[in-house]
Design a protein around this motif. Structure first.
Motif, mmCIF file in Angstrom:
data_model
loop_
_atom_site.group_PDB
_atom_site.id
_atom_site.type_symbol
_atom_site.label_atom_id
_atom_site.label_comp_id
_atom_site.label_asym_id
_atom_site.label_seq_id
_atom_site.Cartn_x
_atom_site.Cartn_y
_atom_site.Cartn_z
ATOM 1 N N UNK A 81 0.825 -1.202 0.000
ATOM 2 C CA UNK A 81 0.000 0.000 0.000
ATOM 3 C C UNK A 81 0.862 1.256 0.000
ATOM 4 N N UNK A 82 2.140 1.044 0.412
ATOM 5 C CA UNK A 82 3.050 2.184 0.405
ATOM 6 C C UNK A 82 4.408 1.687 -0.071
ATOM 7 N N UNK A 83 5.050 2.479 -0.881
ATOM 8 C CA UNK A 83 6.331 2.063 -1.440
ATOM 9 C C UNK A 83 7.350 3.165 -1.197
ATOM 10 N N UNK A 84 8.422 2.823 -0.478
ATOM 11 C CA UNK A 84 9.475 3.803 -0.211
ATOM 12 C C UNK A 84 10.687 3.399 -1.038
ATOM 13 N N UNK A 85 11.175 4.290 -1.880
ATOM 14 C CA UNK A 85 12.333 3.972 -2.719
ATOM 15 C C UNK A 85 13.587 4.595 -2.127
ATOM 16 N N UNK A 86 14.583 3.736 -1.888
ATOM 17 C CA UNK A 86 15.873 4.235 -1.402
ATOM 18 C C UNK A 86 16.851 4.289 -2.570
ATOM 19 N N UNK A 87 17.685 5.310 -2.518
ATOM 20 C CA UNK A 87 18.740 5.396 -3.531
ATOM 21 C C UNK A 87 19.969 5.986 -2.862
ATOM 22 N N UNK A 88 21.036 5.239 -2.847
ATOM 23 C CA UNK A 88 22.284 5.682 -2.210
ATOM 24 C C UNK A 88 22.079 6.198 -0.792
ATOM 25 N N UNK A 89 21.294 5.478 -0.025
ATOM 26 C CA UNK A 89 21.114 5.827 1.377
ATOM 27 C C UNK A 89 20.159 6.975 1.621
ATOM 28 N N UNK A 90 19.456 7.387 0.588
ATOM 29 C CA UNK A 90 18.498 8.483 0.770
ATOM 30 C C UNK A 90 17.117 8.041 0.303
ATOM 31 N N UNK A 91 16.081 8.656 0.910
ATOM 32 C CA UNK A 91 14.729 8.368 0.447
ATOM 33 C C UNK A 91 14.528 9.107 -0.875
ATOM 34 N N UNK A 92 14.322 8.314 -1.915
ATOM 35 C CA UNK A 92 14.174 8.908 -3.239
ATOM 36 C C UNK A 92 12.709 9.216 -3.507
ATOM 37 N N UNK A 93 11.845 8.254 -3.192
ATOM 38 C CA UNK A 93 10.405 8.443 -3.380
ATOM 39 C C UNK A 93 9.690 7.795 -2.208
ATOM 40 N N UNK A 94 8.546 8.323 -1.813
ATOM 41 C CA UNK A 94 7.712 7.725 -0.766
ATOM 42 C C UNK A 94 6.280 7.892 -1.237
ATOM 43 N N UNK A 95 5.688 6.804 -1.752
ATOM 44 C CA UNK A 95 4.401 6.985 -2.426
ATOM 45 C C UNK A 95 3.366 5.956 -1.983
ATOM 46 N N UNK A 96 2.137 6.367 -2.039
ATOM 47 C CA UNK A 96 1.015 5.464 -1.779
ATOM 48 C C UNK A 96 0.737 4.703 -3.075
ATOM 49 N N UNK A 97 0.626 3.364 -2.987
ATOM 50 C CA UNK A 97 0.404 2.579 -4.199
ATOM 51 C C UNK A 97 -0.825 1.689 -4.048
ATOM 52 N N UNK A 98 -1.256 1.176 -5.137
ATOM 53 C CA UNK A 98 -2.387 0.244 -5.164
ATOM 54 C C UNK A 98 -3.587 0.804 -4.404
ATOM 55 N N UNK A 99 -3.777 2.094 -4.446
ATOM 56 C CA UNK A 99 -4.948 2.713 -3.834
ATOM 57 C C UNK A 99 -4.879 2.814 -2.315
ATOM 58 N N UNK A 100 -3.700 2.517 -1.698
ATOM 59 C CA UNK A 100 -3.484 2.746 -0.276
ATOM 60 C C UNK A 100 -4.193 1.799 0.647
#
Ligand SMILES: Nc1ncnc2c1ncn2[C@@H]1O[C@H](COP(=O)(O)OP(=O)(O)OP(=O)(O)O)[C@@H](O)[C@H]1O
Ligand SMILES: [Mg+2]
Lengths: 232, 390
Positions: free
Chosen positions: A213-232
């Motif tokens: 329901x939520x997807x947090x994308x890490x890139x090189x030790x940093x939060x790149x994206x933090x998004x609600x997915x699949x309608x939450x």
């Protein structure tokens, strides 16, 4: 409004390397609420395992604050941290980490023994957990006799058997085939919905992502994206 | 709970663990077997010495010194009245010593002549052969000394002695009987004859050098006489066996060291090999002290299992030794060891067994605990990665 379970503020994690240091996580600000079903994605080396370890009080951050269920991770004594993990957190490791001399049943039973549960209750809970992961017929086997996927399912049963508030799962489906992955994910989802158990995964797996329901994308030790997915 | 986990870990462990348990069980076995040997020896020897020589204790005429042959001539005195009563009642015997010379095969040999009542039955010496029926002087001699003199039963030897006035006299005496004993103090360099005969030969009626009594608790004081209790009389034996025991304690230390090595090997190995397991236990919320307890207990359980394993082969073996005795395979007398028969029957008291078990258990507990301190320094994440910090 769901209650806030984990709060991470300006958190940085450095690993000492040689004489200097390596920054695995940098300036992380994240909140997790009770009942989340969240995935942390990112390329290898982006810091997913590190983040899960800190949330699970297995490691401590270098800077910033991490608060888990009202406990400041850095201030926690090793005894208090052990208690937090025993009572509230279930771990699923990338490498299963089953105890080799114990049977499947005994492996799953272990966290309940630490909680001081009676043997009758333990037996009921273990059999139930083995059913969730579809391994009822392997209760008496030892880890060495199981396939990788079966080991992973035992590890999952062990993490959820005590119905913890929080399950931290590091690549839980990495060694499972599609059918088993879906089965396991459905089981976790059901636990999440029925008991309000919070799940935080690290994953590469597209199959997992479709359940999140939520997807947090890490890139090189940093939060790149933090998004609600699949309608939450 | 810890106990159950430790037990499972050991039972599920591999060949190496069982090998170590076997080595541990061996160290129990060797320590107990060796100790039993010495206890058995001491028991045997002191029983023999009491039967043949010391009975329940002795009174020595105050100038008598067994280590100084020159005192012998003057070491005699009238028997105190109370002791005389005991002698009459058969509760004591008096023995008179005198230096003398014999000439077996025309060689000269200085000996101690001992006079004892032929009718006594307080000590095992076969004194009945000393009755002098046909005006002959009969003597009895130990088999070891007889061999040494190269004479045999029925032979006559020339005996020369000095009476109380310093007058020399000589006679042929008959070797009426040769006895066999393990007790050197009644055999070496001495010849036994009848007490009245000796008293007459020396002109010392009613005198004695030592008085052997039956009752261990009797310790009345008499002027001119020193009471020697069994502790004193057996001290040489005790010291000798102690010396031997110390020699064998090198063996114990070796066995204990082996036991320690076995456990240390198991413990260090398991702590290094099982870091990931510990990390997993930590992740599941097991506290460090609990993990240390678990690993220490595993070490101790090795020792407990070793007791069981040792019992399986040890009890029948020790029983066997006790039944048939251990063949020593050497002439004990040649070594100057009193009271040592050809076969020795070891004695295994509960004190010995329990003591050994406790000794090994304590050693194992300490050795098990030492490596586990490493666990306390272990960070969960490092443990999980199978790494050792510091
Ligand atoms: N104990 C450590 N000492 C030094 N560097 C470390 C340590 N642990 C992790 N790192 C480094 O930190 C970075 C993040 O590691 P982490 O294990 O969190 O990555 P990850 O996202 O879980 O990767 P993967 O998908 O391969 O599991 C990596 O570059 C790794 O080399
Ligand atoms: Mg990882």
């Amino acid at each position: 409004m769901k209650k806030e379970l984990i709060k991470i503020e300006k958190m940085t994690k450095n690993y000492p390397i040689g004489g200097g240091k390596f920054t695995a996580l940098r300036d992380i600000d994240l909140e997790f609420k009770k009942g989340e079903f969240t995935g942390i994605v990112g390329p290898s080396g982006s810091g997913k395992t590190t983040l899960l370890n800190i949330i699970g009080s297995l490691d401590t951050q270098s800077e910033g604050d991490v608060n888990v269920m009202g406990n400041s991770i850095r201030k926690l004594s090793s005894k208090k941290a052990a208690k937090l993990r025993s009572q509230h957190i279930g771990f699923i490791f990338q490498t299963y980490n089953l105890l080799p001399v114990y049977t499947v049943f005994e492996n799953v039973e272990f966290p309940l023994i630490l909680l001081g549960m009676s043997s009758e209750k333990r037996k009921k809970a273990v059999l139930e957990a083995l059913e969730w992961v579809g391994l009822s017929d392997k209760a008496k086997s030892r880890p060495a006799q199981l396939s990788g996927g079966e080991c992973q399912r035992v590890a999952i049963a062990r993490a959820i058997v005590k119905k913890p508030d929080l399950v931290l799962a590091d690549e839980p489906t990495a060694n499972l085939d599609a059918e088993n992955s879906h089965h396991i994910l459905k089981t976790m989802k059901k636990l999440n919905e029925d008991l309000g158990t919070t799940f935080i995964f690290s994953t590469h797996d597209a199959k997992v992502i479709q359940y999140l329901r939520r997807k947090i994308s890490l890139l090189d030790g940093k939060v790149d994206k933090d998004e609600i997915v699949n309608g939450g | 709970m810890i106990f159950k986990l430790a037990y499972k870990n050991i039972i599920g462990a591999g060949f190496r663990t069982w090998l170590n348990i076997f080595i541990l069980s061996l160290s129990y076995f060797v320590i107990i077997a060796l100790q039993g040997f010495y206890v058995g020896w001491q028991d045997d020897a002191s029983r023999e010495m009491k039967n043949w020589d010391f009975a329940g204790g002795q009174y020595w005429q105050e100038t008598y010194d067994p280590y100084d042959p020159y005192t012998l001539e003057d070491s005699h005195a009238a028997i105190p009245e109370d002791l005389q009563k005991l002698i009459v009642e058969g509760e004591a015997i008096s023995i008179l010593f005198s230096p003398a010379t014999i000439y077996p095969e025309r060689r000269m040999r200085n000996i101690v002549l001992k006079g004892i009542d032929p009718d006594q039955n307080l000590v095992e010496l076969p004194t009945k052969y000393l009755a002098d029926p046909d005006n002959e002087i009969n003597c009895i001699i130990g088999s070891g000394f007889v061999d040494n003199l190269n004479i045999k039963e029925g032979d006559y030897i020339v005996l020369r002695w000095r009476d109380k006035n310093g007058t020399y006299d000589a006679r042929d005496i008959k070797v009426a009987h040769v006895f066999s004993t393990t007790v050197l103090t009644v055999e070496s360099n001495q010849i036994w004859i009848s007490l009245p005969t000796l008293q007459e030969m020396l002109g010392l009626p009613n005198e004695a050098t030592i008085i052997t009594i039956k009752d261990e608790t009797y310790n009345k004081e008499f002027s001119g006489w020193q009471h020697k209790d069994l502790d004193f009389l057996l001290i040489d034996l005790t010291n000798m066996i102690k010396a031997k025991t110390i020699g064998s304690s090198i063996m114990y230390i070796l066995m204990l060291f082996l036991a320690m090595l076995a456990i240390f090997d198991t413990q260090v190995l398991s702590i290094f090999r099982r870091r990931k397991e510990m990390g997993t236990m930590m992740a599941m919320g097991m506290t460090r002290p609990k993990i240390i307890q678990l690993f220490t207990l595993e070490g101790v359980l090795h020792a407990v299992l070793a007791i069981l394993m040792g019992a399986v082969y040890g009890i029948p073996l020790l029983n066997h030794f006790q039944k048939v005795g251990m063949q020593i395979g050497m002439d004990a007398k040649e070594w100057g060891l009193s009271g040592l028969n050809d076969a020795l029957y070891p004695v295994y008291g509960w004190k010995l067994v329990v003591g050994t078990i406790i000794l090994v258990l304590i050693t194992v507990t300490v050795v098990s605990f030492l490596p586990t301190r490493k666990i306390a320094k272990l960070k969960p994440t490092d443990a999980l990665r199978g790494k050792m910090t510091k």
